[in-house]
Design a protein around this motif. Sequence first.
Motif, PDB file in Angstrom:
ATOM      1  N   MET A 286       0.869  -1.170   0.000  1.00  0.00           N
ATOM      2  CA  MET A 286       0.000   0.000   0.000  1.00  0.00           C
ATOM      3  C   MET A 286       0.906   1.220   0.000  1.00  0.00           C
ATOM      4  N   THR A 287       0.819   2.013  -1.034  1.00  0.00           N
ATOM      5  CA  THR A 287       1.698   3.181  -1.161  1.00  0.00           C
ATOM      6  C   THR A 287       1.064   4.455  -0.624  1.00  0.00           C
ATOM      7  N   ALA A 288      -0.266   4.479  -0.561  1.00  0.00           N
ATOM      8  CA  ALA A 288      -1.014   5.623  -0.036  1.00  0.00           C
ATOM      9  C   ALA A 288      -2.423   5.139   0.284  1.00  0.00           C
ATOM     10  N   PRO A 289      -3.113   5.796   1.224  1.00  0.00           N
ATOM     11  CA  PRO A 289      -4.487   5.387   1.515  1.00  0.00           C
ATOM     12  C   PRO A 289      -5.347   5.376   0.261  1.00  0.00           C
ATOM     13  N   LYS A 290      -6.105   4.309   0.083  1.00  0.00           N
ATOM     14  CA  LYS A 290      -7.064   4.120  -1.004  1.00  0.00           C
ATOM     15  C   LYS A 290      -6.418   3.899  -2.370  1.00  0.00           C
ATOM     16  N   ALA A 291      -5.075   3.947  -2.436  1.00  0.00           N
ATOM     17  CA  ALA A 291      -4.403   3.655  -3.702  1.00  0.00           C
ATOM     18  C   ALA A 291      -4.368   2.146  -3.914  1.00  0.00           C
ATOM     19  N   PRO A 292      -4.416   1.669  -5.150  1.00  0.00           N
ATOM     20  CA  PRO A 292      -4.359   0.216  -5.389  1.00  0.00           C
ATOM     21  C   PRO A 292      -3.061  -0.380  -4.837  1.00  0.00           C
ATOM     22  N   PHE A 293      -3.149  -1.600  -4.339  1.00  0.00           N
ATOM     23  CA  PHE A 293      -1.953  -2.304  -3.898  1.00  0.00           C
ATOM     24  C   PHE A 293      -1.083  -2.609  -5.119  1.00  0.00           C
ATOM     25  N   GLU A 294       0.224  -2.530  -4.922  1.00  0.00           N
ATOM     26  CA  GLU A 294       1.165  -2.774  -6.013  1.00  0.00           C
ATOM     27  C   GLU A 294       2.077  -3.946  -5.666  1.00  0.00           C
ATOM     28  N   ARG A 295       2.236  -4.873  -6.606  1.00  0.00           N
ATOM     29  CA  ARG A 295       3.098  -6.034  -6.410  1.00  0.00           C
ATOM     30  C   ARG A 295       4.554  -5.625  -6.575  1.00  0.00           C
ATOM     31  N   THR A 296       5.373  -5.907  -5.551  1.00  0.00           N
ATOM     32  CA  THR A 296       6.769  -5.468  -5.535  1.00  0.00           C
ATOM     33  C   THR A 296       7.671  -6.613  -5.074  1.00  0.00           C
ATOM     34  N   PRO A 297       8.780  -6.862  -5.766  1.00  0.00           N
ATOM     35  CA  PRO A 297       9.711  -7.912  -5.319  1.00  0.00           C
ATOM     36  C   PRO A 297      10.567  -7.436  -4.147  1.00  0.00           C
ATOM     37  N   PHE A 298      11.033  -8.392  -3.331  1.00  0.00           N
ATOM     38  CA  PHE A 298      11.971  -8.064  -2.256  1.00  0.00           C
ATOM     39  C   PHE A 298      12.726  -9.323  -1.872  1.00  0.00           C
ATOM     40  N   ARG A 299      13.767  -9.172  -1.067  1.00  0.00           N
ATOM     41  CA  ARG A 299      14.553 -10.296  -0.567  1.00  0.00           C
ATOM     42  C   ARG A 299      14.067 -10.627   0.832  1.00  0.00           C
ATOM     43  N   ALA A 300      13.582 -11.851   1.010  1.00  0.00           N
ATOM     44  CA  ALA A 300      13.012 -12.259   2.295  1.00  0.00           C
ATOM     45  C   ALA A 300      14.034 -13.038   3.109  1.00  0.00           C
ATOM     46  N   ASP A 301      15.085 -12.349   3.519  1.00  0.00           N
ATOM     47  CA  ASP A 301      16.188 -12.998   4.224  1.00  0.00           C
ATOM     48  C   ASP A 301      16.097 -12.701   5.719  1.00  0.00           C
ATOM     49  N   PRO A 302      16.048 -13.729   6.565  1.00  0.00           N
ATOM     50  CA  PRO A 302      15.898 -13.505   8.008  1.00  0.00           C
ATOM     51  C   PRO A 302      17.205 -13.092   8.668  1.00  0.00           C
TER      52      PRO A 302
END
Length: 354
Positions: free
Chosen positions: A10-26
């Motif tokens: 969520m980039t801003a209230p009421k804005a559509p959700f955007e699919r974004t890649p990331f590194r899920a490293d613990p």
Amino acid sequence: MSIDAYRWLMTAPKAPFERTPFRADPGTGEVTVAVAGCGVCHTDLGYYHGDVRTNMALPLALGHEVSGRVVAAGAGAQTWLGKSVIVPAVLPCGECDLCRRGLGPICRGQRMPGNDIQGGFASHIVVPARGLCAVDEARLAAAGLTLAEVSVVADALTTPYQAVVRAGVAPGSLAIVVGAGGVGGYCVQVANARGAKVVAIDVDADTLATIGKHGAALTLNARELDPKALKASIGDFAKQNGLPSTEWIVFECSGTAAGQLTAYGLLVHGATLSVVGFTMDKVEIRLSNLMAFDARAIGNWGCPPELYPAALDLVLAGSVQIKPFVEPHPLADINHVFEAVHHRDIKRRAVLVP
């Protein structure tokens, strides 16, 4: 081990959700959970529509009802590798003075996915290992449930579970649940499982018909009865069933101003009012009623991780039903699902599945 993952931000209230890649490293003490499912809570709607602020600055992946499998672990957390888990919606630090005194729900270092840290509307989530709730997949299968479906245990079930435990519900109690859909529906089931006779109050006839089959001994429609008639109906029910006219335990689960007023109006001598639902709306009450009735009011924030196994056990034992109250949707449909939930086109708890 580096994990390529994605999340819907969520980039801003009421804005559509955007699919974004990331590194899920613990990191140290953390695990990476491959998300099986993440429930859509009305708190998420509050964040999305800007009614409630998140603690973490945007952009942020919402979602705090998470179940999945641990696929990577940092130092000190390797024992969780490969395990199926439910991620508590509120994760106390476990080390501060409050935590040491058993007051995890008010830990000032607590972290909530989708609020303090990146949440579960994603393929993976990185969370502290402390407090994870292990899921026995053999028992899960025997109960006819999927790992995705029990994601709602993380909040929709455990929050009212804590409320029922704290309020002291026991065999012979009269429990009254105001708002019997979603969280309130699980509150009805948990109170019933702990031996109470449960009265469910709602404004939706379909909701009342459903919960009448899942633990409510009496259902009342607040659209059809004024506050005085509601209280009189419950009093008659108590008398007919040999229940006390005092010490009623009232759970406000609607998260509405009208529901809060209804719940407060049901105070009797020695009553307990347990506030479970949340609203930004204000209500005007006579606080002195608490004094006059020698009653008490309790707030409930999340659920301590140590209570999760017992709450989950109610589900796996069949004492609390989940399947009739959830429905899965592809995570890729998140924008459509949020709109549908907001407009009440989806009646059950939506669970987003990557």
